[in-house]
Design a protein around this motif. Structure first.
Motif, PDB file in Angstrom:
ATOM      1  N   THR A   1       0.843  -1.204   0.000  1.00 38.32           N
ATOM      2  CA  THR A   1       0.000   0.000   0.000  1.00 38.32           C
ATOM      3  C   THR A   1       0.876   1.251   0.000  1.00 38.32           C
ATOM      4  OG1 THR A   1      -0.132  -0.138   2.384  1.00 38.32           O
ATOM      5  CG2 THR A   1      -2.023  -0.982   1.129  1.00 38.32           C
ATOM      6  N   LEU A   2       1.908   1.169   0.847  1.00 38.26           N
ATOM      7  CA  LEU A   2       2.804   2.328   0.901  1.00 38.26           C
ATOM      8  C   LEU A   2       3.408   2.594  -0.462  1.00 38.26           C
ATOM      9  CD1 LEU A   2       4.817   2.207   4.234  1.00 38.26           C
ATOM     10  CD2 LEU A   2       3.309   4.005   3.405  1.00 38.26           C
TER      11      LEU A   2
ATOM     12  N   ASP B   1       1.052   3.933  -2.860  1.00 35.04           N
ATOM     13  CA  ASP B   1       0.847   5.359  -2.578  1.00 35.04           C
ATOM     14  C   ASP B   1       1.980   6.179  -3.136  1.00 35.04           C
ATOM     15  OD1 ASP B   1      -0.234   7.699  -1.307  1.00 35.04           O
ATOM     16  OD2 ASP B   1       1.430   7.510   0.103  1.00 35.04           O
TER      17      ASP B   1
ATOM     18  N   ARG C   1       1.907   8.864  -6.060  1.00 29.61           N
ATOM     19  CA  ARG C   1       2.396  10.207  -5.801  1.00 29.61           C
ATOM     20  C   ARG C   1       3.520  10.555  -6.772  1.00 29.61           C
ATOM     21  NH1 ARG C   1       4.262  12.282   0.072  1.00 29.61           N
ATOM     22  NH2 ARG C   1       2.485  11.120   0.830  1.00 29.61           N
TER      23      ARG C   1
ATOM     24  N   ASP D   1      -9.845   2.484   4.048  1.00 27.72           N
ATOM     25  CA  ASP D   1     -10.092   1.204   3.363  1.00 27.72           C
ATOM     26  C   ASP D   1     -10.371   0.073   4.351  1.00 27.72           C
ATOM     27  OD1 ASP D   1      -7.629   0.962   4.476  1.00 27.72           O
ATOM     28  OD2 ASP D   1      -6.563   0.434   2.638  1.00 27.72           O
TER      29      ASP D   1
ATOM     30  N   ASN E   1      -6.089   8.312   2.252  1.00 27.06           N
ATOM     31  CA  ASN E   1      -5.466   7.229   1.482  1.00 27.06           C
ATOM     32  C   ASN E   1      -4.805   6.193   2.378  1.00 27.06           C
ATOM     33  OD1 ASN E   1      -3.139   8.469   2.305  1.00 27.06           O
ATOM     34  ND2 ASN E   1      -2.568   9.229   0.281  1.00 27.06           N
TER      35      ASN E   1
ATOM     36  N   CYS F   1      -2.153   6.193   4.281  1.00 29.62           N
ATOM     37  CA  CYS F   1      -0.696   6.045   4.296  1.00 29.62           C
ATOM     38  C   CYS F   1      -0.014   6.942   5.310  1.00 29.62           C
ATOM     39  CB  CYS F   1      -0.121   6.339   2.930  1.00 29.62           C
ATOM     40  SG  CYS F   1      -0.550   5.070   1.746  1.00 29.62           S
ATOM     41  N   VAL F   2      -0.696   7.955   5.769  1.00 28.69           N
ATOM     42  CA  VAL F   2      -0.078   8.883   6.717  1.00 28.69           C
ATOM     43  C   VAL F   2      -0.989   9.008   7.937  1.00 28.69           C
ATOM     44  CG1 VAL F   2       0.838  11.194   7.056  1.00 28.69           C
ATOM     45  CG2 VAL F   2       0.918  10.166   4.793  1.00 28.69           C
TER      46      VAL F   2
END
Lengths: 569, 482
Positions: A241-242, A245, A249, B144, B189, B191-192
Motif C-alpha cells: 500500500t505504501l 501510494d 504520488r 479502506d 489514502n 498512508c499517513v
C-alpha cells in the motif's frame, strides 16, 4: 498763597538761576526785597533816588548797560536805556516763563514716566515672584518624580526578581507536577491492572457473548492461523500500500514535473531566442564582456537543453545555474530596454514632431501659394502690376517701353490736336464761306426767280455748272472735315482702349492660355499691334512661372502620393 | 425541497445504512428500521434497555445497539430478524462500542479505558488490547478498513499501535514524540497518520504507515495549541485549527504550512461574500391573533429569515472567553472539507454564530455565514459542494457556491433542528430535533436541471440557491410519504 506760589516759582526756576552766580546772588536778595515790598511799596516819592541807584545797580549787576548814573540827576533818567532794559527784561521774563513751562511739562512727563516705571517694576517683581514660585513648584515636582522613578525602578527591580522567582517556582512546580503526574499515572496504571485482574478473576458477572449462531466472515473466507507467514503477508501488504501510494504520488509528481519541464523548455526557448537576437547589439555595447562570456553562454545554452532532458542531480544544478544566469541577463536586458524605452520614446516623439512640423510647413506653403493664386485672380490691376513687377523683371522693361510709347503717342496726339485745330479753323472758314455762298446763292436764286428769262437760263446753267464744280471741289473738303472728326473719335476710342489693354493685359496674364492673344488683338486697334505683341510676350514670359506653379502643385501631388504610398506601406 | 413528517427518536440516534437503503432510529429501547425511500418500517427490534449508542455495520447487514449503563451490546441482523447477539461486558463496564471495518468484530472500550475488548461474531473469540489511551480521538480506522491506529499510554509515554484489522495483528508499535497525545487520524489514502498533542502544546506529528516520522509541525509555543485536525478527502491538505483562532493548512509533500486562515472580527476581504441572516417577525395583525393561531403556536412564534449580503467591512459578534476557566471557548473547533476538497468550512468558538467557508484553490475566504444564533452543526453534501447547517431553530440553512438559502422546516410542534446528517447520495438530509427527526428530500432532478441551465446560460445562481429571491421562506411542499 501767592507768595508760596511765587516761592515755588522761584524754586522751580532755580535750576536756571543756578547757572549764573549773579542770579544766584539776586535770588538771595530778591526774596528779601519782595518781602519788604510786600510790606511797603518799593518806590515812593522820597526814595526815588535810592530806588534808581538800586535798580541801576541791579541792572548793571545783571549785565545790562547802566540806566542811570549816580552823578546824574534823578530826572536825567535815560528813557531809551530804561526802555531797552525793560524790553530786555520782559524778553528775559518771557523766555523764562517759556522755559518754565517747558520744564514743567518735562517734569510732568518724567513724573508720569517714573510712575509707569514704578508700575512696571512692581509688575515685573510680581512676575518674578510668580515664576520663582513656579520654579520652586516644578523643582519640587521634579524631585517628586525622580523619587517616583526611583521607587518605580526599585519596584521594577523587585518585580523582575519576583518574576524570576516565580518562573523558578513555576519551573520547579512544573517539574514537580510532572513527576507527580507520572507517579499518579503509574499508580493509576497499577490500579487498573489490579482492577482488571480482579474483574477477570471475578466469577459472578463475567464478560460473555451470546450469539445465536456464528456468522461468516464478510469476505466469505475462513480465518487463518496466525503464523509467521501471515505476519510477512501483512508486512508485504503494508509495504504494498505504501509503495502504491508512493507510486501514485510519484506518478503525479512526474506528470507535474513534465508539465513544468514543458513550461521550462518553452521559457528557455523563448529566452534563448530573445537573448540570441539581442546578442549582436550586446556585442556592440560591450563586446569585451561578451567575448569572455560567449563560450560560457553557449555552453549554458547547450547544457540547458541537455539538462532539461537529464534527470540527475548535477544536471539540475546546471539547469538552475543556467536558468539563473539567463534570467539575470534577461532581467538586465529588460531593465536596459526599459531605460531605453523612455529615451527611444522621446526620440520617436521628437521625430514625429519634426515630421509633423515639416508637414505643417508644407501645408502652410501650399496654402500660401493657393492664396497667392487666388489673390492673383481677384486682385485689382495695380496690385497685379506690382505683383507682376515683383514676379518678373520683364515687367519693368515693359513698363518703360509702355511709357515711351505713351510719350510718342502723346506727341502724336499733340500733333493731331494741332492739325485738328487747323482743320477746325479751316472748317469755320469754310462754313463762313459757305454761309456767304449760301447767301449769294439765295440772292442769286431770288434774283433768278424774280427775273425768269431765257437769258437767265443760260445764266443758271452756267451758275449750276459752276455750282456743281464748286460742289465737287467742296465735297472733298467736307470729307476732309469729316475725317478729322473721325480721327478724333478714333483718338477717343484709342483713349478708351488704352485703359482696356491694361486690364486685358492683366487678364491675359491671368489666363495663361495663348488663345487670348488674338482676342486682344481683335479688341485692340491695329495700331497697338506692337503693344499686343508685347503683351503676348509678357504673357509668354509669365507662362513659365505658371508652369512652375503647376509643377509645384504637381510636386505637391507627388508628395501627397508618396505619402499615401508611405502610409499604405 | 420536500420534508417528511416527524418521527420519534431518542438520544439523537438515527443513522442511514452505509448502502443508503435503510434508516435506523432508536426510540427508547426500540430500534426501528425504515426504508429510506418509502419510510416504511421494515423491522422493529426491542433491546433490553434504553439504547445509548447505535451503529451500522459496514455491509449494512447488522446493527449494533449499545447500552453503556448496563454494559451491554446487542447486535441485530437485517437479513435474519430472528438472529440475535448479546455481548455483556460485565462489571468491567462499557464506555464505547464500535464496529470494526469488516463488520464482523465489535470493539468495546471498558470503563477507565482499562482495555479494548474485540469480540468476533464469526468465532465468538475475544481478544484484548491493553493500555488504550483515554483521549479526544484514540482510535482511528483507515478509510479502506485495513488498519487501525490506536493511541496507547504506557509508562507515562505515548505510543501508537497499528493493527491489521483483518486478524488484529499488531503491525507497528512506536513511541510518539508527544507530551500528552490528544488524537490521531489516518489520511484518507491510509498512508499517513497525523498525531497531535494536547492543547497545552502545539505539536502535530506525521507518521508513515510503517511508523516512520515524516514530519513535525509546530506553529507556536507556550499558549494553547491544537484544537482540531482534519484531512482533506484528497489527502492533499491537513487542516489544523487552533486556539489562536487560526487554521493552518499543511501540504502533503513537504508537510509545511502553505496557507493560514485567520478569523478576524472585522471582515474586509473584498473577495469574500458575507451572508447575514436577517430575522423578520411575521407581521401579525390583531385579527390574526385568533385562537386558531395561538393553538397552532409554532407559526405564530416562528420568524421568517433571509440572507442579506452585507457590504464590507463587516463586524462579527465576538464573545470574549473567560480566561479563568478551563477549555476556553475560543479557537477553531470544527473543520470540514467539502467532498471535492474544494472548500473548507470552519467555525471559531468565540464567534459561534458564524461559519467560514474557504476556497482551497484560491486559498482565500469565499463566504461567511453570519447566523442569528449559534451554529450547532454543519455538514457537507457527500456529493456536491453544498453545506447544510443548523442553529437549533426551525430552519435549515444551505450554502453552495451559487448562493445561500434558509428554509423553514414546515413542521408543527416546534421542531428545532439540533443536528443534521446527509444521506450518502446527497439526495436527502436527516434533520434531528431533540426527540424527533425529519427527512428533507432535495429536488435533485430539478436541481440538476437548474445546474444544467446554469451551465448553459451561465446563470451562476440556480433557482434554488438564489440568495435574494428565495432566501426567505422557501415555500416547501410537504409531501408526507407513507
Amino acid at each position: 498763597m501767592p507768595e508760596s506760589s511765587l516761592v515755588r516759582h522761584l524754586h522751580s526756576s532755580s535750576p536756571e538761576c543756578r547757572t549764573s552766580p549773579v542770579r544766584h546772588f539776586s535770588r538771595s536778595l530778591l526774596p528779601q526785597h519782595r518781602n519788604s515790598s510786600m510790606l511797603s511799596t518799593f518806590c515812593t516819592e522820597h526814595n526815588v533816588q535810592d530806588c534808581l541807584s538800586h535798580i541801576s545797580q541791579e541792572i548793571s549787576s545783571l549785565g545790562f548797560p547802566p540806566v542811570w548814573a549816580v552823578s546824574a540827576s534823578p530826572s536825567e533818567l535815560s528813557v531809551v536805556a530804561v526802555l531797552n532794559c525793560m524790553y530786555e527784561l520782559i524778553q528775559l521774563h518771557r523766555r523764562n516763563i517759556q522755559t518754565l513751562e517747558n520744564m514743567e511739562m518735562e517734569q510732568l512727563k518724567s513724573s508720569s514716566e517714573v510712575d509707569f516705571l514704578q508700575l512696571t517694576s512692581t509688575r515685573l517683581k510680581e512676575q518674578l515672584e510668580l515664576s520663582r514660585r513656579e520654579n520652586a513648584g516644578l523643582l519640587e515636582r521634579e524631585r517628586q518624580l525622580q523619587l517616583k522613578v526611583k521607587s518605580l525602578q526599585t519596584c521594577l527591580k523587585n518585580e523582575k526578581e519576583e518574576v524570576q522567582k516565580l518562573q523558578n517556582i513555576i519551573a520547579s512546580r512544573a517539574s514537580q507536577y510532572n513527576h507527580e503526574m507520572k507517579r499518579k499515572e503509574r499508580e493509576f496504571n497499577k490500579l487498573k491492572e489490579r482492577m482488571n485482574q480482579l474483574l477477570v478473576d471475578k466469577k459472578e458477572k463475567k464478560q460473555a457473548i451470546d450469539v445465536l449462531n456464528s456468522i461468516g466472515r464478510a469476505d466469505g473466507k475462513r480465518s487463518l492461523w496466525k503464523t509467521g507467514k501471515t505476519e510477512a503477508k501483512h508486512e508485504g501488504e503494508m509495504y504494498k500500500t505504501l509503495l502504491s501510494d508512493y507510486d501514485t504520488r510519484q506518478r503525479e509528481l512526474v506528470l507535474e514535473n513534465a508539465e513544468l519541464r514543458k513550461v521550462l523548455q518553452q521559457m528557455k526557448k523563448d529566452m534563448v531566442s530573445i537573448l540570441s537576437s539581442r546578442k549582436p547589439t550586446l556585442k556592440g555595447d560591450k563586446h569585451k564582456d561578451d567575448c569572455i562570456q560567449a563560450d560560457s553562454e553557449e555552453e549554458v545554452f547547450n547544457s540547458s537543453k541537455e539538462s532539461v532532458e537529464l534527470y540527475c542531480v548535477h544536471a539540475r544544478e546546471k539547469l538552475t545555474t543556467s536558468i539563473r544566469l539567463q534570467w539575470r541577463r534577461l532581467k538586465s536586458h529588460v531593465e536596459r530596454l526599459d531605460s531605453q524605452a523612455s529615451l527611444a520614446q522621446r526620440e520617436t516623439r521628437k521625430e514625429e514632431m519634426d515630421r509633423l512640423m515639416l508637414d505643417l510647413q508644407q501645408c502652410k506653403d501650399f496654402i500660401q501659394t493657393q492664396e497667392q493664386l487666388l489673390q492673383q485672380q481677384l486682385s485689382s490691376p495695380c496690385d497685379e502690376e506690382t505683383a507682376s513687377l515683383l514676379s518678373d523683371c520683364y515687367m519693368l522693361q515693359e513698363k518703360e517701353r509702355l511709357r515711351e510709347e505713351w510719350g510718342t503717342l502723346e506727341e502724336q496726339r499733340k500733333i493731331f490736336e494741332r492739325e485738328r485745330k487747323t482743320f477746325t479753323d479751316a472748317a469755320i472758314r469754310l462754313s463762313h464761306e459757305r454761309k456767304a455762298f449760301e447767301e449769294d446763292r439765295a440772292t442769286w436764286l431770288k434774283h433768278q426767280f424774280l427775273n425768269l428769262s431765257p437769258f437767265a437760263d443760260s445764266k443758271t446753267s452756267q451758275m449750276s455748272k459752276s455750282k456743281s464744280s464748286f460742289l465737287i471741289s467742296v465735297e472733298p473738303e467736307a470729307s476732309a472735315a469729316s475725317a478729322p472728326e473721325k480721327l478724333i473719335r478714333s483718338d477717343l476710342d484709342f483713349h478708351t482702349h488704352r485703359s482696356v489693354p491694361l486690364t486685358t493685359q492683366s487678364a491675359g496674364e491671368l489666363y495663361p492660355t495663348p488663345c487670348l492673344i488674338p482676342e486682344n488683338s481683335l479688341t485692340k486697334p491695329k495700331r497697338e499691334a506692337a503693344h499686343v505683341d508685347e503683351s503676348s510676350i509678357f504673357c509668354n514670359g509669365n507662362i513659365p512661372a505658371q508652369h512652375k506653379l503647376w509643377k509645384n502643385s504637381e510636386d505637391h501631388c507627388s508628395h501627397s502620393l508618396k505619402r499615401e504610398k508611405n502610409s499604405s506601406i | 425541497m420536500n420534508f417528511s413528517e416527524l418521527f420519534k427518536q431518542s438520544n439523537q440516534l438515527c443513522k442511514v445504512s452505509p448502502d443508503g437503503k435503510y434508516l435506523a432510529t432508536c426510540v427508547q429501547y426500540r430500534l426501528v428500521i425504515r426504508d429510506v425511500s418509502t419510510l416504511q418500517i421494515l423491522q422493529l427490534y426491542t433491546c433490553l434497555d434504553q439504547i445509548t449508542h447505535m451503529e451500522w455495520a459496514s455491509d449494512s447487514l447488522f446493527i449494533l445497539c449499545a447500552m453503556y449503563k448496563r454494559g451491554l451490546v446487542q447486535v441485530w441482523s437485517l437479513e435474519q430478524p430472528d438472529w440475535h447477539c448479546k455481548i455483556d461486558e460485565g462489571s468491567i463496564g462499557l464506555v464505547s462500542s464500535r464496529w470494526s471495518p469488516d463488520g464482523r468484530h465489535i470493539l468495546n472500550t471498558t470503563e477507565f479505558h482499562l482495555r479494548i475488548t474485540v469480540w468476533s461474531l464469526c468465532t465468538k473469540a475475544v481478544s484484548y488490547i491493553k493500555y488504550p489511551k483515554a483521549c479526544q480521538k484514540g482510535t482511528d480506522f483507515s478509510r479502506d478498513g485495513c488498519y487501525m491506529a490506536l493511541a496507547e499510554r504506557r509508562d507515562c509515554k505515548d505510543y501508537v499501535s497499528v493493527f491489521v484489522c483483518d486478524d488484529w495483528h499488531l503491525l507497528r508499535h512506536f513511541e510518539t514524540e508527544t507530551q500528552d497525545l490528544a488524537g490521531l487520524e489516518w489520511s484518507p489514502n491510509g498512508c499517513v497518520l497525523a498525531v497531535w498533542d494536547s492543547c497545552l502544546e502545539y505539536k502535530v506529528l506525521l507518521y508513515s504507515l510503517d511508523g516512520r516520522l515524516l514530519s513535525t509541525y509546530s506553529a507556536y509555543e507556550w499558549s494553547l495549541g491544537v484544537k482540531s485536525v482534519t484531512w482533506s478527502p484528497s489527502s492533499q491538505f491537513l487542516a489544523i485549527g487552533s486556539y489562536d483562532e487560526k487554521v493552518r493548512i499543511l501540504n502533503h509533500i513537504t508537510w509545511k504550512k502553505i496557507a493560514q486562515f485567520d478569523h478576524p472580527a472585522t471582515i474586509n476581504n473584498a473577495k469574500a461574500v458575507v451572508y447575514k441572516e436577517v430575522e423578520r417577525r411575521t407581521a401579525v395583525g390583531s385579527d390574526d391573533l385568533s385562537l386558531h393561531n395561538i393553538t397552532i403556536g409554532t407559526t405564530l412564534f416562528n420568524t421568517q429569515s433571509k440572507y442579506e449580503i452585507c457590504p464590507l467591512p463587516v463586524q462579527i459578534p465576538v464573545v470574549k472567553p473567560d480566561p479563568d476557566r478551563a477549555n476556553p471557548k475560543i479557537g477553531v473547533s470544527t473543520l470540514a472539507f467539502s467532498s471535492d476538497s474544494r472548500y473548507l468550512a470552519t467555525k471559531n468558538d468565540n464567534m459561534a454564530s458564524v461559519v467560514w467557508i474557504w476556497d482551497m484553490q484560491k486559498m482565500n475566504l469565499e463566504a461567511v455565514l453570519e447566523q442569528t444564533s449559534a451554529v450547532r452543526c454543519f455538514q457537507w453534501d457527500p456529493r456536491r459542494p453544498r453545506l447544510a447547517l443548523c442553529t437549533a431553530n426551525t430552519k435549515l440553512y444551505l450554502w453552495s457556491p451559487a448562493g445561500c438559502v434558509s428554509v423553514q422546516v414546515p413542521t408543527e410542534g416546534g421542531f428545532q433542528v439540533q443536528s443534521l446528517s446527509w444521506h450518502g447520495s446527497g439526495d436527502s438530509l436527516i434533520l434531528l430535533g431533540k426527540e424527533q427527526l425529519c427527512l428533507c428530500f432535495m429536488d435533485t432532478d430539478q436541481e440538476d436541471k437548474a445546474h444544467l441551465q446554469s451551465q448553459d446560460g451561465k446563470q451562476t445562481e440556480s433557482q434554488e440557491m438564489d440568495p435574494v429571491s428565495t432566501s426567505e421562506h422557501h415555500p416547501p411542499c410537504t409531501s408526507k410519504r407513507p
